[in-house]
Design a protein around this motif. Structure first.
Motif, mmCIF file in Angstrom:
data_model
loop_
_atom_site.group_PDB
_atom_site.id
_atom_site.type_symbol
_atom_site.label_atom_id
_atom_site.label_comp_id
_atom_site.label_asym_id
_atom_site.label_seq_id
_atom_site.Cartn_x
_atom_site.Cartn_y
_atom_site.Cartn_z
ATOM 1 N N PHE A 1 0.845 -1.119 0.140
ATOM 2 C CA PHE A 1 0.105 -0.099 0.009
ATOM 3 C C PHE A 1 0.878 1.370 0.017
ATOM 4 N N ASP A 2 0.894 1.879 -1.204
ATOM 5 C CA ASP A 2 1.715 3.117 -1.173
ATOM 6 C C ASP A 2 1.349 4.265 -0.595
ATOM 7 N N ARG A 3 1.424 4.516 0.771
ATOM 8 C CA ARG A 3 1.001 5.720 1.313
ATOM 9 C C ARG A 3 1.597 6.728 0.848
ATOM 10 N N PHE A 4 2.871 6.635 0.718
ATOM 11 C CA PHE A 4 3.863 7.858 0.385
ATOM 12 C C PHE A 4 3.251 8.433 -0.740
ATOM 13 N N ALA A 5 3.012 7.542 -1.739
ATOM 14 C CA ALA A 5 2.705 8.197 -3.223
ATOM 15 C C ALA A 5 1.315 8.747 -3.215
ATOM 16 N N LEU A 6 0.317 8.160 -2.225
ATOM 17 C CA LEU A 6 -0.844 8.715 -2.111
ATOM 18 C C LEU A 6 -1.052 10.072 -1.589
ATOM 19 N N MET A 7 -0.062 10.094 -0.412
ATOM 20 C CA MET A 7 -0.060 11.604 0.539
ATOM 21 C C MET A 7 0.498 12.596 -0.377
ATOM 22 N N GLN A 8 1.579 12.055 -1.132
ATOM 23 C CA GLN A 8 2.105 13.197 -1.935
ATOM 24 C C GLN A 8 1.165 13.568 -3.069
ATOM 25 N N MET A 9 0.615 12.543 -3.817
ATOM 26 C CA MET A 9 -0.559 13.293 -4.741
ATOM 27 C C MET A 9 -1.644 14.056 -4.061
ATOM 28 N N TRP A 10 -2.240 13.820 -2.955
ATOM 29 C CA TRP A 10 -3.248 14.867 -2.456
ATOM 30 C C TRP A 10 -2.639 15.891 -1.877
ATOM 31 N N SER A 11 -1.335 15.894 -1.380
ATOM 32 C CA SER A 11 -0.573 17.185 -0.927
ATOM 33 C C SER A 11 -0.486 18.134 -2.203
ATOM 34 N N GLU A 12 0.158 17.504 -3.263
ATOM 35 C CA GLU A 12 0.409 18.501 -4.709
ATOM 36 C C GLU A 12 -0.894 18.728 -5.389
ATOM 37 N N ALA A 13 -1.999 18.259 -4.946
ATOM 38 C CA ALA A 13 -3.272 18.551 -5.708
ATOM 39 C C ALA A 13 -3.940 19.488 -4.614
ATOM 40 N N GLY A 14 -3.336 19.796 -3.478
ATOM 41 C CA GLY A 14 -4.010 20.976 -2.700
ATOM 42 C C GLY A 14 -5.188 20.198 -1.896
ATOM 43 N N GLU A 15 -5.259 18.995 -1.831
ATOM 44 C CA GLU A 15 -5.974 18.441 -0.890
ATOM 45 C C GLU A 15 -5.978 18.474 0.609
ATOM 46 N N PHE A 16 -4.782 18.497 1.155
ATOM 47 C CA PHE A 16 -4.318 18.791 2.411
ATOM 48 C C PHE A 16 -2.949 19.694 2.361
ATOM 49 N N ASP A 17 -2.809 20.307 3.219
ATOM 50 C CA ASP A 17 -1.710 21.418 3.366
ATOM 51 C C ASP A 17 -0.869 20.598 4.502
ATOM 52 N N LEU A 18 0.145 19.697 3.984
ATOM 53 C CA LEU A 18 1.001 18.979 4.773
ATOM 54 C C LEU A 18 2.534 19.612 5.016
ATOM 55 N N PHE A 19 2.520 21.171 4.624
ATOM 56 C CA PHE A 19 3.599 21.937 4.704
ATOM 57 C C PHE A 19 3.775 22.413 6.099
ATOM 58 N N THR A 20 2.568 22.756 6.725
ATOM 59 C CA THR A 20 2.718 23.258 7.845
ATOM 60 C C THR A 20 3.488 23.086 8.825
ATOM 61 N N ALA A 21 3.904 23.731 9.796
ATOM 62 C CA ALA A 21 4.775 23.222 10.893
ATOM 63 C C ALA A 21 4.105 22.278 11.973
ATOM 64 N N VAL A 22 2.710 22.965 12.314
ATOM 65 C CA VAL A 22 1.841 22.255 13.293
ATOM 66 C C VAL A 22 0.799 22.026 12.609
ATOM 67 N N HIS A 23 0.271 20.624 12.687
ATOM 68 C CA HIS A 23 -0.923 20.078 11.934
ATOM 69 C C HIS A 23 -1.982 19.664 13.014
ATOM 70 N N SER A 24 -2.993 20.266 12.636
ATOM 71 C CA SER A 24 -4.582 20.431 13.436
ATOM 72 C C SER A 24 -4.987 18.844 13.743
ATOM 73 N N SER A 25 -5.702 18.677 14.715
ATOM 74 C CA SER A 25 -6.449 17.389 14.735
ATOM 75 C C SER A 25 -7.439 17.075 13.684
ATOM 76 N N GLU A 26 -7.896 18.278 13.211
ATOM 77 C CA GLU A 26 -8.883 17.939 12.083
ATOM 78 C C GLU A 26 -8.193 17.562 10.722
ATOM 79 N N LEU A 27 -7.058 18.150 10.502
ATOM 80 C CA LEU A 27 -6.241 17.749 9.236
ATOM 81 C C LEU A 27 -6.087 16.204 9.406
ATOM 82 N N ALA A 28 -5.387 15.945 10.785
ATOM 83 C CA ALA A 28 -5.164 14.526 10.931
ATOM 84 C C ALA A 28 -6.356 13.507 10.909
#
Length: 259
Positions: free
Chosen positions: A205-232
């Motif tokens: 299960f390629d979690r890395f590729a999935l999360m990279q795709m979602w991040s680059e598509a703007g689905e999630f903001d994974l670049f912020t230093a602090v991630h909220s529980s809602e994002l999690a």
């Protein structure tokens, strides 16, 4: 076990970067993410024969998730373990397989490298007797710069141990984090997991590729230093649903077994 030189990142930076941090902004639930999943990340030649047998027999389907802190969400007033991807996966499987009893348990192996986890997999399977073991690995090894060849050997040993103990296995590779890409090289560990998966015909299960795709598509903001529980919660929901589809695809159930 050999270690190559390099800075050792804190586990809280990478392995737990989706851990919940309470915030007033989380009081109102966010809209459900689309988190689209391309077919090529959900299909492959590797199958889950034990899962297929369990589905054919009408259950139960017992799944053991062996992972690190990123298998959970820190429990706060706004979160619970029901929001973490193992529970989300269980809920999605029950929805898709309403006639099957689905049981999911989680074994946290915090801060352990693959070699340490692999040594105890046989005993875990003997004690819990799962149909399927989902082994999430690679993050701690990457942070500690474990020699990639040693990492591959450890994953190979673990997969063999799971098979010999009578369980199906799925490998899950590390999370994608754009903030740590320049500090840590995940590629050797991702590549070696693919090699082991191909050699043993184990689904990866390629979690890395999935999360990279979602991040680059703007689905999630994974670049912020602090991630909220809602994002999690949103990311875990997407991962859980994706895993449920991945498991069913690898088991190839007949139409009568899937809702």
């Amino acid at each position: 076990m050999k270690f190559v030189s390099g800075a050792i990142l804190s586990v809280s930076v990478l392995a737990g970067f989706l851990a919940a941090v309470p915030s007033r902004a989380e009081d109102a639930p966010a809209a459900a993410p689309a988190c689209e999943i391309p077919d090529y990340l959900l299909s492959g030649d590797a199958v889950l024969p034990k899962v297929a047998e369990a589905l054919k027999a009408g259950g139960p389907l017992n799944i053991l998730v062996v992972g690190s802190r990123s298998s959970t969400i820190n429990v706060t007033a706004n979160t619970s373990e029901a929001a973490a991807y193992p529970a989300q996966m269980q809920a999605a499987l029950k929805e898709r397989l309403p006639a099957i009893e689905v049981n999911v348990s989680v074994e946290i192996q915090a801060k352990k490298i693959a070699e340490e986890v692999a040594a105890g997999l046989s005993k875990l399977v003997e004690g819990k007797k799962p149909t399927l073991v989902i082994w999430q690995t690679g993050t701690v090894d990457a942070m500690r710069s474990v020699d990639p060849d040693d990492f591959r050997a450890a994953v190979d040993e673990g997969v063999v141990a799971l098979r010999d103990a009578g369980a199906d296995a799925i490998l899950i590779n590390p999370q994608y984090s754009p903030r740590t890409e320049s500090m840590i090289s995940a590629s050797p560990y991702l590549d070696n997991m693919r090699v082991v998966a191909q050699e043993h015909e184990v689904p990866l299960f390629d979690r890395f590729a999935l999360m990279q795709m979602w991040s680059e598509a703007g689905e999630f903001d994974l670049f912020t230093a602090v991630h909220s529980s809602e994002l999690a919660k949103r990311v875990h929901s997407c991962l859980g649903r994706a895993l449920s589809q991945f498991i069913i695809a690898a088991a190839h159930p007949k139409p009568a077994q899937e809702n």
